[in-house]
Design a protein around this motif. Structure first.
Motif, PDB file in Angstrom:
ATOM      1  N   THR A  59       0.816  -1.220   0.000  1.00 25.88           N
ATOM      2  CA  THR A  59       0.000   0.000   0.000  1.00 25.88           C
ATOM      3  C   THR A  59       0.847   1.267   0.000  1.00 25.88           C
ATOM      4  O   THR A  59       0.298   2.362   0.035  1.00 25.88           O
ATOM      5  N   SER A  60       2.151   1.162  -0.019  1.00 25.30           N
ATOM      6  CA  SER A  60       2.991   2.355   0.002  1.00 25.30           C
ATOM      7  C   SER A  60       2.926   3.078  -1.338  1.00 25.30           C
ATOM      8  O   SER A  60       2.636   2.481  -2.378  1.00 25.30           O
ATOM      9  N   THR A  61       3.195   4.385  -1.310  1.00 26.32           N
ATOM     10  CA  THR A  61       3.156   5.189  -2.528  1.00 26.32           C
ATOM     11  C   THR A  61       4.336   4.822  -3.425  1.00 26.32           C
ATOM     12  O   THR A  61       5.480   4.827  -2.971  1.00 26.32           O
ATOM     13  N   PRO A  62       4.082   4.497  -4.694  1.00 25.96           N
ATOM     14  CA  PRO A  62       5.185   4.150  -5.607  1.00 25.96           C
ATOM     15  C   PRO A  62       6.214   5.272  -5.687  1.00 25.96           C
ATOM     16  O   PRO A  62       5.864   6.453  -5.592  1.00 25.96           O
ATOM     17  N   GLU A  63       7.453   4.891  -5.903  1.00 28.56           N
ATOM     18  CA  GLU A  63       8.527   5.880  -5.896  1.00 28.56           C
ATOM     19  C   GLU A  63       8.355   6.918  -7.004  1.00 28.56           C
ATOM     20  O   GLU A  63       8.640   8.104  -6.802  1.00 28.56           O
ATOM     21  N   HIS A  64       7.879   6.505  -8.195  1.00 29.66           N
ATOM     22  CA  HIS A  64       7.728   7.471  -9.283  1.00 29.66           C
ATOM     23  C   HIS A  64       6.632   8.494  -8.962  1.00 29.66           C
ATOM     24  O   HIS A  64       6.686   9.641  -9.428  1.00 29.66           O
ATOM     25  N   VAL A  65       5.641   8.086  -8.153  1.00 33.78           N
ATOM     26  CA  VAL A  65       4.598   9.032  -7.746  1.00 33.78           C
ATOM     27  C   VAL A  65       5.157  10.016  -6.714  1.00 33.78           C
ATOM     28  O   VAL A  65       4.880  11.222  -6.770  1.00 33.78           O
ATOM     29  N   ARG A  66       5.948   9.508  -5.779  1.00 35.93           N
ATOM     30  CA  ARG A  66       6.599  10.395  -4.809  1.00 35.93           C
ATOM     31  C   ARG A  66       7.458  11.441  -5.522  1.00 35.93           C
ATOM     32  O   ARG A  66       7.421  12.628  -5.193  1.00 35.93           O
ATOM     33  N   THR A  67       8.222  10.979  -6.493  1.00 38.69           N
ATOM     34  CA  THR A  67       9.095  11.891  -7.233  1.00 38.69           C
ATOM     35  C   THR A  67       8.274  12.953  -7.959  1.00 38.69           C
ATOM     36  O   THR A  67       8.632  14.139  -7.983  1.00 38.69           O
ATOM     37  N   ASP A  93      -4.061  13.359 -11.036  1.00 41.02           N
ATOM     38  CA  ASP A  93      -5.211  12.754 -11.704  1.00 41.02           C
ATOM     39  C   ASP A  93      -5.235  13.138 -13.180  1.00 41.02           C
ATOM     40  O   ASP A  93      -5.545  12.292 -14.044  1.00 41.02           O
ATOM     41  N   GLN A  94      -4.916  14.396 -13.498  1.00 36.22           N
ATOM     42  CA  GLN A  94      -4.888  14.837 -14.891  1.00 36.22           C
ATOM     43  C   GLN A  94      -3.815  14.089 -15.688  1.00 36.22           C
ATOM     44  O   GLN A  94      -3.960  13.895 -16.895  1.00 36.22           O
ATOM     45  N   GLU A  95      -2.754  13.682 -15.004  1.00 32.39           N
ATOM     46  CA  GLU A  95      -1.665  12.955 -15.660  1.00 32.39           C
ATOM     47  C   GLU A  95      -1.866  11.442 -15.603  1.00 32.39           C
ATOM     48  O   GLU A  95      -0.985  10.678 -15.971  1.00 32.39           O
ATOM     49  N   HIS A  96      -3.031  11.010 -15.095  1.00 34.70           N
ATOM     50  CA  HIS A  96      -3.394   9.585 -15.018  1.00 34.70           C
ATOM     51  C   HIS A  96      -2.403   8.799 -14.158  1.00 34.70           C
ATOM     52  O   HIS A  96      -2.069   7.641 -14.474  1.00 34.70           O
ATOM     53  N   LEU A  97      -1.939   9.412 -13.077  1.00 34.23           N
ATOM     54  CA  LEU A  97      -1.079   8.738 -12.115  1.00 34.23           C
ATOM     55  C   LEU A  97      -1.903   8.353 -10.890  1.00 34.23           C
ATOM     56  O   LEU A  97      -2.956   8.941 -10.635  1.00 34.23           O
ATOM     57  N   PRO A  98      -1.446   7.362 -10.107  1.00 30.11           N
ATOM     58  CA  PRO A  98      -2.147   7.043  -8.856  1.00 30.11           C
ATOM     59  C   PRO A  98      -2.207   8.274  -7.960  1.00 30.11           C
ATOM     60  O   PRO A  98      -1.220   9.007  -7.837  1.00 30.11           O
ATOM     61  N   VAL A  99      -3.350   8.493  -7.333  1.00 33.79           N
ATOM     62  CA  VAL A  99      -3.542   9.693  -6.508  1.00 33.79           C
ATOM     63  C   VAL A  99      -3.644   9.283  -5.043  1.00 33.79           C
ATOM     64  O   VAL A  99      -4.668   8.750  -4.615  1.00 33.79           O
ATOM     65  N   PRO A 100      -2.611   9.511  -4.247  1.00 32.39           N
ATOM     66  CA  PRO A 100      -2.690   9.220  -2.809  1.00 32.39           C
ATOM     67  C   PRO A 100      -3.647  10.197  -2.129  1.00 32.39           C
ATOM     68  O   PRO A 100      -4.080  11.198  -2.714  1.00 32.39           O
ATOM     69  N   SER A 101      -3.957   9.930  -0.877  1.00 34.49           N
ATOM     70  CA  SER A 101      -4.782  10.861  -0.107  1.00 34.49           C
ATOM     71  C   SER A 101      -4.012  12.158   0.115  1.00 34.49           C
ATOM     72  O   SER A 101      -2.777  12.193   0.032  1.00 34.49           O
ATOM     73  N   THR A 102      -4.731  13.233   0.375  1.00 31.09           N
ATOM     74  CA  THR A 102      -4.063  14.517   0.603  1.00 31.09           C
ATOM     75  C   THR A 102      -3.159  14.464   1.835  1.00 31.09           C
ATOM     76  O   THR A 102      -2.117  15.123   1.866  1.00 31.09           O
ATOM     77  N   SER A 103      -3.536  13.659   2.831  1.00 29.23           N
ATOM     78  CA  SER A 103      -2.683  13.544   4.017  1.00 29.23           C
ATOM     79  C   SER A 103      -1.368  12.841   3.666  1.00 29.23           C
ATOM     80  O   SER A 103      -0.308  13.198   4.189  1.00 29.23           O
ATOM     81  N   THR A 104      -1.434  11.850   2.761  1.00 34.00           N
ATOM     82  CA  THR A 104      -0.209  11.179   2.319  1.00 34.00           C
ATOM     83  C   THR A 104       0.677  12.139   1.535  1.00 34.00           C
ATOM     84  O   THR A 104       1.898  12.176   1.722  1.00 34.00           O
ATOM     85  N   ARG A 106       0.764  15.312   1.855  1.00 36.27           N
ATOM     86  CA  ARG A 106       1.324  16.265   2.831  1.00 36.27           C
ATOM     87  C   ARG A 106       2.513  15.641   3.565  1.00 36.27           C
ATOM     88  O   ARG A 106       3.530  16.306   3.805  1.00 36.27           O
ATOM     89  N   ARG A 107       2.414  14.352   3.932  1.00 37.73           N
ATOM     90  CA  ARG A 107       3.531  13.685   4.619  1.00 37.73           C
ATOM     91  C   ARG A 107       4.756  13.591   3.712  1.00 37.73           C
ATOM     92  O   ARG A 107       5.889  13.775   4.152  1.00 37.73           O
ATOM     93  N   ILE A 108       4.527  13.304   2.420  1.00 34.97           N
ATOM     94  CA  ILE A 108       5.646  13.211   1.476  1.00 34.97           C
ATOM     95  C   ILE A 108       6.345  14.567   1.352  1.00 34.97           C
ATOM     96  O   ILE A 108       7.579  14.647   1.359  1.00 34.97           O
ATOM     97  N   LEU A 109       5.558  15.631   1.266  1.00 33.76           N
ATOM     98  CA  LEU A 109       6.144  16.972   1.163  1.00 33.76           C
ATOM     99  C   LEU A 109       6.880  17.344   2.445  1.00 33.76           C
ATOM    100  O   LEU A 109       7.953  17.955   2.405  1.00 33.76           O
ATOM    101  N   HIS A 110       6.312  16.956   3.575  1.00 37.02           N
ATOM    102  CA  HIS A 110       6.942  17.273   4.858  1.00 37.02           C
ATOM    103  C   HIS A 110       8.270  16.526   4.990  1.00 37.02           C
ATOM    104  O   HIS A 110       9.285  17.095   5.438  1.00 37.02           O
ATOM    105  N   THR A 111       8.299  15.254   4.601  1.00 39.27           N
ATOM    106  CA  THR A 111       9.523  14.462   4.674  1.00 39.27           C
ATOM    107  C   THR A 111      10.609  15.045   3.764  1.00 39.27           C
ATOM    108  O   THR A 111      11.796  15.014   4.097  1.00 39.27           O
ATOM    109  N   ALA A 112      10.169  15.602   2.623  1.00 41.66           N
ATOM    110  CA  ALA A 112      11.120  16.189   1.676  1.00 41.66           C
ATOM    111  C   ALA A 112      11.544  17.602   2.088  1.00 41.66           C
ATOM    112  O   ALA A 112      12.339  18.229   1.380  1.00 41.66           O
TER     113      ALA A 112
END
Length: 392
Positions: A59-67, A93-104, A106-112
């Motif tokens: 269930t983790s966010t794929p690395e290419h989506v994180r990037t 969503d416009q780019e047809h990529l998996p869309v995590p929750s907004t909280s996820t 936010r966590r990715i941005l915070h970690t970065a």
């Protein structure tokens, strides 16, 4: 010393067999074997408790989506656009990529390290939000200041649909005047239809009510059956949507090369209007763009009981003889205004039965002319019959 270390040392240094060590310490032979194997591989440090967390999560966010999330954050911020989790999710969503929750997100941005902590804000539940139910139910208008490259201050006049946040008009001016308000309003109505009401502050370009009269904009609204609403003095929250919009506009302009002229600034504003309306979701619109929200619902209209079926607005200047010329159905007609108004800029509102002339700056009604198709000269119906205005 931990129990695992005691078990291993008893086998390795005291000579106990694994079975003897298992009976002595009341553990399984398999566990003793595991501990000894770990010791032989990594020493005593390998005996410390290990995390049971799986090495990978389905269930983790794929690395290419994180990037891509991080790249979108940086790109939108550089462009001066909203770069929050809701906006990033819309772009994924416009780019047809998996869309995590907004909280996820936010966590990715915070970690970065891409989120700057802010002081605790007032809770959203404490705000009373007012919103029109239909497009064209209310148009908000206001203007703001912006400097050109040489520091010259110019003003940007905006018309915003209250329901959809659609930016209907965005124009640059040396200084916003009453005629600018009237001309941009009429140009916008020609494109989007008439609104049922307008909401502005109490600036003199919008209202003359504090001086006991009406200006050209007020007279035009009354003639078209459009309700005029003005905010309370010193209470800008009433026009909160357009006040907030100005922040978005200025953040985007700050990311662009400084415009050297008003014409260059207008080109930037035209580009921004497309981006704002069609390429940027609005968090208050459930990820719809303003253009989508504006088109999704039936439009409101002015009160049909007071709206003229046909009207025309014209700007002109009274000539040196105190007259105006108006073309109707292919014929020229002359309107007598008066020598004392020579050189005056006016607004002419023509409906099915009359042509009303108002002072463009003050809104004062200068003359009213009944339409007589067969007559070349239309006299002012408010003046004494048989006399041309200004004559002696």
């Amino acid at each position: 010393m931990s129990k695992a270390r005691v078990i291993v040392l008893s086998v390795v240094h005291q000579g106990l067999t694994k079975a003897e060590a298992a009976r002595k310490f009341d553990v399984s032979w398999q566990w003793v074997h595991t501990l000894v194997t770990r010791y032989e591989t990594g020493g005593l440090d390998a005996l410390e408790p290990r995390s049971r967390r799986p090495h990978a999560s389905s269930t983790s966010t794929p690395e290419h989506v994180r990037t891509r999330i991080i790249a979108l954050r940086q790109q939108l911020t550089t462009d001066g656009l909203d770069a929050g989790p809701v906006t990033i999710a819309w772009h994924l969503d416009q780019e047809h990529l998996p869309v995590p929750s907004t909280s996820t997100i936010r966590r990715i941005l915070h970690t970065a390290g891409l989120i700057t902590p802010e002081p605790k804000k007032r809770p959203k539940s404490s705000y009373l939000r007012f919103e029109a139910h239909q497009p064209n139910e209310t148009w908000q208008s206001d203007f703001t200041h912006w400097p050109l490259a040489d520091g010259t201050d110019v003003e940007i006049l905006n018309w915003l649909d209250d329901h959809s946040r659609m930016l209907l008009s965005c124009t640059a001016h040396d200084r916003v005047t009453g005629p600018d308000v009237v001309s941009t309003f009429t140009a916008t109505t020609n494109t989007h239809g008439l609104p049922a009401s307008t909401l502005t502050d109490n600036g003199t370009v919008y209202t003359a009510r504090f001086t006991g009269g009406k200006n050209a904009f007020e007279y035009l609204l009354a003639a078209l059956g459009i309700q005029q609403k003005n905010g309370h003095p010193y209470h800008p929250q009433t026009q909160g949507k357009i006040e907030r919009f100005h922040q978005t506009l200025k953040r985007w302009l700050a990311s662009q090369p400084p415009a050297a002229t008003i014409a260059e600034l207008q080109t930037q504003l035209d580009q921004f209007r497309v981006i704002y309306n069609e390429r940027r979701p609005h968090r208050a619109l459930d990820r719809l763009t303003p253009a989508q929200a504006y088109a999704a619902t039936i439009k409101a209209h002015p009160n049909p009981n007071t709206l003229s079926a046909h009207y025309r607005v014209r700007f002109d200047t009274v000539d040196r003889f105190g007259k105006l010329t108006l073309r109707r159905a292919g014929n020229l007609h002359h309107l007598g205004i008066g020598h004392n108004h020579a050189g005056t800029a006016v607004l002419i509102l023509v409906d099915e039965t009359s042509a009303t002339v108002t002072h463009l700056d003050t809104g004062e009604i200068l003359s009213i002319h009944h339409i007589e198709p067969d007559r070349k000269y239309w006299r002012d119906q408010t003046k004494e019959p048989g006399r041309w205005p200004g004559s002696s």
